[in-house]
Scaffold this active site. Structure first.
Site, PDB file in Angstrom:
ATOM      1  N   CYS A 112      44.692  51.168  43.530  1.00 40.89           N
ATOM      2  CA  CYS A 112      45.482  50.104  42.311  1.00 40.89           C
ATOM      3  C   CYS A 112      44.962  51.115  41.094  1.00 40.89           C
ATOM      4  CB  CYS A 112      44.296  49.306  41.670  1.00 40.89           C
ATOM      5  SG  CYS A 112      44.192  47.299  43.442  1.00 40.89           S
ATOM      6  N   HIS A 258      45.705  46.110  34.933  1.00 44.14           N
ATOM      7  CA  HIS A 258      45.941  46.340  36.617  1.00 44.14           C
ATOM      8  C   HIS A 258      45.176  44.666  36.810  1.00 44.14           C
ATOM      9  CE1 HIS A 258      46.537  46.495  40.866  1.00 44.14           C
ATOM     10  NE2 HIS A 258      44.520  45.273  40.719  1.00 44.14           N
ATOM     11  N   ASN A 288      49.195  40.846  43.375  1.00 45.34           N
ATOM     12  CA  ASN A 288      48.856  41.746  42.775  1.00 45.34           C
ATOM     13  C   ASN A 288      49.270  43.100  43.191  1.00 45.34           C
ATOM     14  OD1 ASN A 288      47.115  44.546  43.281  1.00 45.34           O
ATOM     15  ND2 ASN A 288      45.372  43.782  43.429  1.00 45.34           N
TER      16      ASN A 288
HETATM   17  O1  UT7 Z   1      42.526  45.442  43.475  1.00 43.92           O
HETATM   18  C1  UT7 Z   1      41.386  44.627  43.861  1.00 43.92           C
HETATM   19  C2  UT7 Z   1      41.854  43.590  44.685  1.00 43.92           C
HETATM   20  N1  UT7 Z   1      40.897  42.447  45.192  1.00 43.92           N
HETATM   21  C3  UT7 Z   1      41.209  42.239  44.386  1.00 43.92           C
HETATM   22  O2  UT7 Z   1      41.035  41.933  43.167  1.00 43.92           O
HETATM   23  C4  UT7 Z   1      39.077  40.436  44.894  1.00 43.92           C
HETATM   24  C5  UT7 Z   1      39.010  40.114  43.758  1.00 43.92           C
HETATM   25  N2  UT7 Z   1      38.226  38.875  44.690  1.00 43.92           N
HETATM   26  C6  UT7 Z   1      38.486  38.260  44.186  1.00 43.92           C
HETATM   27  O3  UT7 Z   1      39.400  37.790  43.915  1.00 43.92           O
HETATM   28  C7  UT7 Z   1      38.032  36.917  44.912  1.00 43.92           C
HETATM   29  O4  UT7 Z   1      36.491  37.124  45.769  1.00 43.92           O
HETATM   30  C8  UT7 Z   1      38.525  35.876  46.451  1.00 43.92           C
HETATM   31  C9  UT7 Z   1      40.332  35.451  45.524  1.00 43.92           C
HETATM   32  C10 UT7 Z   1      38.969  37.379  47.158  1.00 43.92           C
HETATM   33  C11 UT7 Z   1      38.085  34.907  46.920  1.00 43.92           C
HETATM   34  O5  UT7 Z   1      37.342  34.232  45.949  1.00 43.92           O
HETATM   35  P1  UT7 Z   1      36.041  33.817  46.025  1.00 43.92           P
HETATM   36  O6  UT7 Z   1      35.801  32.654  45.437  1.00 43.92           O
HETATM   37  O7  UT7 Z   1      34.589  34.663  46.023  1.00 43.92           O
HETATM   38  O8  UT7 Z   1      36.016  33.365  47.019  1.00 43.92           O
HETATM   39  P2  UT7 Z   1      34.702  33.300  48.615  1.00 43.92           P
HETATM   40  O9  UT7 Z   1      35.465  34.528  48.934  1.00 43.92           O
HETATM   41  O10 UT7 Z   1      33.406  33.025  48.409  1.00 43.92           O
HETATM   42  O11 UT7 Z   1      35.648  31.713  49.819  1.00 43.92           O
HETATM   43  C12 UT7 Z   1      35.103  30.904  49.194  1.00 43.92           C
HETATM   44  C13 UT7 Z   1      35.657  30.023  50.224  1.00 43.92           C
HETATM   45  C14 UT7 Z   1      35.138  30.046  51.922  1.00 43.92           C
HETATM   46  O12 UT7 Z   1      35.198  29.045  52.303  1.00 43.92           O
HETATM   47  P3  UT7 Z   1      33.534  28.126  52.728  1.00 43.92           P
HETATM   48  O13 UT7 Z   1      32.959  29.325  53.218  1.00 43.92           O
HETATM   49  O14 UT7 Z   1      33.055  27.954  51.555  1.00 43.92           O
HETATM   50  O15 UT7 Z   1      33.592  27.587  53.495  1.00 43.92           O
HETATM   51  C15 UT7 Z   1      37.065  31.467  52.190  1.00 43.92           C
HETATM   52  O16 UT7 Z   1      36.132  31.305  53.301  1.00 43.92           O
HETATM   53  O17 UT7 Z   1      37.619  29.808  50.162  1.00 43.92           O
HETATM   54  C16 UT7 Z   1      37.784  30.202  51.797  1.00 43.92           C
HETATM   55  N3  UT7 Z   1      38.872  30.823  51.036  1.00 43.92           N
HETATM   56  C17 UT7 Z   1      39.836  30.817  51.092  1.00 43.92           C
HETATM   57  N4  UT7 Z   1      39.978  29.391  51.215  1.00 43.92           N
HETATM   58  C18 UT7 Z   1      41.191  28.640  51.271  1.00 43.92           C
HETATM   59  C19 UT7 Z   1      39.238  32.143  51.469  1.00 43.92           C
HETATM   60  N5  UT7 Z   1      40.512  32.898  51.312  1.00 43.92           N
HETATM   61  C20 UT7 Z   1      40.916  31.907  51.461  1.00 43.92           C
HETATM   62  C21 UT7 Z   1      42.429  31.294  50.806  1.00 43.92           C
HETATM   63  N6  UT7 Z   1      42.907  29.389  51.094  1.00 43.92           N
HETATM   64  N7  UT7 Z   1      43.219  32.020  51.089  1.00 43.92           N
END
Ligand code: UT7
Length: 332
Positions: A112, A258, A288
């Site tokens: 990135c 970014h 992204n």
């Molecule tokens: O250039 C760098 C690229 N990467 C990034 O910028 C990523 C930075 N991180 C993020 O943007 C966030 O961490 C995410 C958007 C990836 C995830 O959001 P979060 O609020 O941190 O969610 P989480 O990983 O803690 O997951 C919360 C819930 C989980 O379910 P449970 O365990 O609470 O039942 C996940 O399994 O959301 C679930 N989950 C989804 N649900 C629906 C994870 N991905 C998805 C999805 N759709 N695509």
């Protein structure tokens, strides 16, 4: 002597993929994706197409405008984490497609922040006086490497394909151009956002059926860790670049970050105490696109007439590595 951006271009592939489309492939929803990331849609390549093909189309977009002539390009830097092939670099493929025989080309694999690292390298090439027209491409084909099962849904919803290009040249009057850069990395977090396989460290082969069955050929991410470091490091590195350019945060007309996650960029604005209106956002439309996100944004802004002579612009990125970087530009 400073360097400056003298031309920009972009290419967005034609296959539009909405959040709704993804929710028909695995367990996710438009609401979850919009709420957690701000992304509404992204574009994927339709037929076989490499990062160098998309960059080539973005270059055509540049040359068709007539500001820079193809034959004046004397160096090519290609930023990508999704090269057409493991080797040679996509810069070589692009150079061949452009018909620029003998012009040096190289790849920068810095995820990135790849575009900002490439800008800095291009800036130094111009400053050396050895090169006058450095073409910098950022291009990614993510869609052929994502896990479209529930296992990969946290990563897959984020990424889109696309390409952006800028051409750097000397800023003879030193009235503007790139005022400063700040680049950093911390490899202790390398595995917080990475692609394990194929890996040359594995014997006897770089990838095997077990690795594929375990999904190790798909990108993996510790999303929360990426998020928490991004919102800390992005404000820090922008302030560092501002300080070394002798510019005050209040003097910035626009910040082009970014586009990793809208929530990251909102939090970044909040940490700096500035309005989100000063922070450019197009992640809603493209997702992204990694090394392509900043050049795509710059090209959109320039063509919309939103980059005016004398404008002070901050560029900033955070990503896999971890790597993070910023630059201050006075638009000329
Ligand atoms: O250039 C760098 C690229 N990467 C990034 O910028 C990523 C930075 N991180 C993020 O943007 C966030 O961490 C995410 C958007 C990836 C995830 O959001 P979060 O609020 O941190 O969610 P989480 O990983 O803690 O997951 C919360 C819930 C989980 O379910 P449970 O365990 O609470 O039942 C996940 O399994 O959301 C679930 N989950 C989804 N649900 C629906 C994870 N991905 C998805 C999805 N759709 N695509």
């Amino acid at each position: 002597m400073r360097s400056k951006i003298i031309a920009t271009g972009r290419y967005i592939p034609e296959r539009l993929v909405t959040n709704e489309d993804l929710s028909n492939m695995f367990d996710t929803s438009d609401e979850w994706i919009k709420d957690r990331t701000g992304i509404e849609q992204r574009y994927y390549i339709k037929d076989e197409m490499g990062a160098s093909d998309m960059a080539f189309n973005a270059c055509e977009n540049v040359f068709n405008e007539g500001i820079v002539k193809r034959e004046d390009i004397d160096f090519i830097i290609f930023a990508t984490l999704s090269p057409d092939h493991t080797f040679p670099g996509s810069g070589c493929f692009l150079q061949g497609k452009l018909g620029l025989a003998d012009v040096p080309s190289m790849d920068i694999r810095n995820q990135c922040t790849g575009f900002l690292y490439s800008l800095r390298m291009g800036d130094l090439l111009i400053k050396s006086g050895d090169y006058k027209r450095v073409l910098i491409a950022g291009a990614e084909v993510h869609s052929t490497g994502l896990d479209f099962s529930n296992n990969g849904r946290d990563v897959t919803v984020l990424f889109g394909d696309g390409a952006g290009v800028v051409v750097l040249g000397p800023c003879e009057d030193n009235e503007g151009g790139f005022l400063s850069f700040a680049l950093h990395s911390d490899g202790t977090h390398a595995k917080d956002l990475w692609l394990d396989c194929p890996g040359s460290r594995y014997t006897p082969s770089r990838i095997n059926k077990t690795m594929i069955d375990e999904g190790r050929h798909f990108p993996k991410m510790n999303g929360r860790r990426v998020f928490s470091h991004a919102v800390k490091k992005m404000p820090e590195v922008l302030m560092e670049a501002l300080e070394s350019s002798g510019t005050d945060l209040k003097e910035l007309d626009l910040i082009v970050p970014h586009q990793a996650n809208k929530r990251i960029n909102e939090k970044f604005a909040e940490m700096l105490g500035i309005s989100f209106g000063k922070v450019y956002s197009n992640i809603e439309r493209y997702g992204n696109t990694t090394a392509a996100s900043i050049p795509i944004a710059l090209d959109e802004l320039r063509r919309q007439g939103r980059l005016k002579k004398g404008d002070m612009i901050g560029l900033v990125a955070f990503g896999s590595g971890f790597t993070w970087a910023a630059s201050i530009v006075k638009w000329v």
